[in-house]
Design an enzyme around this catalytic site. Structure first.
Site, short mmCIF file in Angstrom:
data_model
loop_
_atom_site.label_atom_id
_atom_site.label_comp_id
_atom_site.label_asym_id
_atom_site.label_seq_id
_atom_site.Cartn_x
_atom_site.Cartn_y
_atom_site.Cartn_z
N PRO A 2 0.68 -1.27 0.00
CG PRO A 2 -1.23 -1.51 1.28
CD PRO A 2 -0.04 -2.21 0.76
CD GLU A 3 1.10 3.46 4.83
OE1 GLU A 3 1.49 4.62 5.08
OE2 GLU A 3 0.86 2.63 5.71
CE LYS A 61 -1.70 5.48 0.60
NZ LYS A 61 -2.82 5.24 1.53
NE ARG A 124 -8.11 -7.85 3.02
CZ ARG A 124 -8.01 -6.93 3.98
NH1 ARG A 124 -6.83 -6.57 4.43
NH2 ARG A 124 -9.08 -6.38 4.50
NE ARG A 290 -7.34 2.61 8.13
CZ ARG A 290 -6.75 2.96 7.02
NH1 ARG A 290 -6.83 4.21 6.62
NH2 ARG A 290 -6.06 2.11 6.32
#
Length: 302
Positions: A2-3, A61, A124, A290
């Site tokens: 991700p980042e 991203k 996912r 989160r």
DNA sequence: CACGACGCCTGGTCGC
DNA sequence: TGCGACCAGGCGTCGT
């Protein structure tokens, strides 16, 4: 993966293998990985086959690959992709057997390198790829890191420039913070304000700048915003130098190798451990569905 | 409009 | 050991 640092590691790994190459074949194994694509899997495969890949570019991203056609005409389209929570772009030798969670494969031919397969793997399926149109950037600066062209895919047009982008406007960022009453952490995670920062680097940057994650954005003085931005950049640069953050085999470069920055984390994932600055146990709170990790002593609400 | 909650997925870990 | 609850580096959409 991700980042920003992790995505940049992927971009830098793909670029030398892909720039100047030609897409020989495209195979979509799971159409869920095309949710961004406006068309069928067959359409995606058909329209990409035979195209030339000119570069691999990143903003925040998001990744994209500007495409030329076989005649060498200027690009007006790109493959745009987002890795979501678990996406990977892996470079494998041509003919590699199907990988676990493989969703899309590109067979690539390069004028001077051996044939390769670029495999999009995504456990996912929050990530996805698409064929998208390129449009001019409003400020005429390069669209992202990896190409000088002042173009972005339409799907990336609403994404702010990231803090490492030379065209990032600090005054715009400060002004935006000044008129937002949301918690500073939420604002750091808002990709239309500043891109590339996710949960890990938000927590790390706020820890480094000694700012409580729930401080209201409009409550920060310009001096404090300046400090925060400095720390954001420092954290991203350090993570980049260490190949990104990997807790497991999910976050890897194009060769499947993990980064080392997890060893350098000061707050994220260190609940109950001593703050490296003052020794107070790091606290974890649930926030916007989160987790936020911070030092309750160094990072006061103010 | 600005803001926040929720859904989209798979799989690992933890407690009972 | 089995099983459910909870957790995970994200985004877009849809409410209020």
């Amino acid at each position: 993966m991700p980042e920003l640092p992790e995505v940049e590691v992927v971009r830098a790994g793909l670029a030398p293998a892909l720039a100047g190459s030609r897409i020989e074949a495209v195979t979509v194994l799971d159409p869920r990985s095309l949710t961004r694509h406006d068309g069928s899997a067959a359409d995606f495969e058909h329209r990409l086959t035979g195209r030339r890949v000119d570069a691999v570019v990143r903003r925040g991203k998001f990744l994209w690959m500007p495409l030329g056609d076989a005649d060498g005409r200027a690009e007006s389209e790109a493959i745009v992709g987002h890795l979501g929570m678990s996406g990977q772009m892996l470079l494998r030798s041509s003919g590699t057997p199907e990988l676990r969670h493989e969703r899309i494969r590109f067979d690539i031919r390069h004028p001077t390198h051996a044939d390769v397969a670029v495999v999009f793997v995504d456990q996912r399926t929050f990530g996805s790829l698409a064929l998208d149109r390129l449009i001019p950037t409003p400020d005429a600066a390069a669209g992202g890191w990896g190409s000088e062209a002042p173009l972005v895919p339409t799907q990336v047009a609403h994404i702010a420039r990231d803090p490492l982008d030379p065209a990032f406007e600090e005054t715009v960022f400060r002004a935006r913070l000044a008129r937002t009453r949301s918690a500073i952490k939420r604002v750091l995670l808002d990709q239309t304000v500043v891109s590339g920062i996710g949960n890990i680097y938000a927590d790390e940057s706020l820890w480094a700048a000694r700012i409580h994650p729930e401080r209201s954005a409009d409550d920060l003085s310009s001096r404090v915003v300046r400090r925060l931005l400095d720390e954001v950049r420092a954290v991203l640069h350090r993570a980049l130098a260490e190949g990104g953050t990997s807790f497991d085999a999910q976050y890897v470069n194009v060769n499947g190798q993990a980064g080392y920055f997890a060893h350098s984390l000061n707050a994220y994932g260190r609940t109950g451990e001593a703050c490296p600055r003052c020794g107070t146990p790091i606290v974890r709170v649930s926030f916007t569905n989160r987790s936020s990790h911070y030092c309750p002593r160094c990072q006061r609400r103010g």
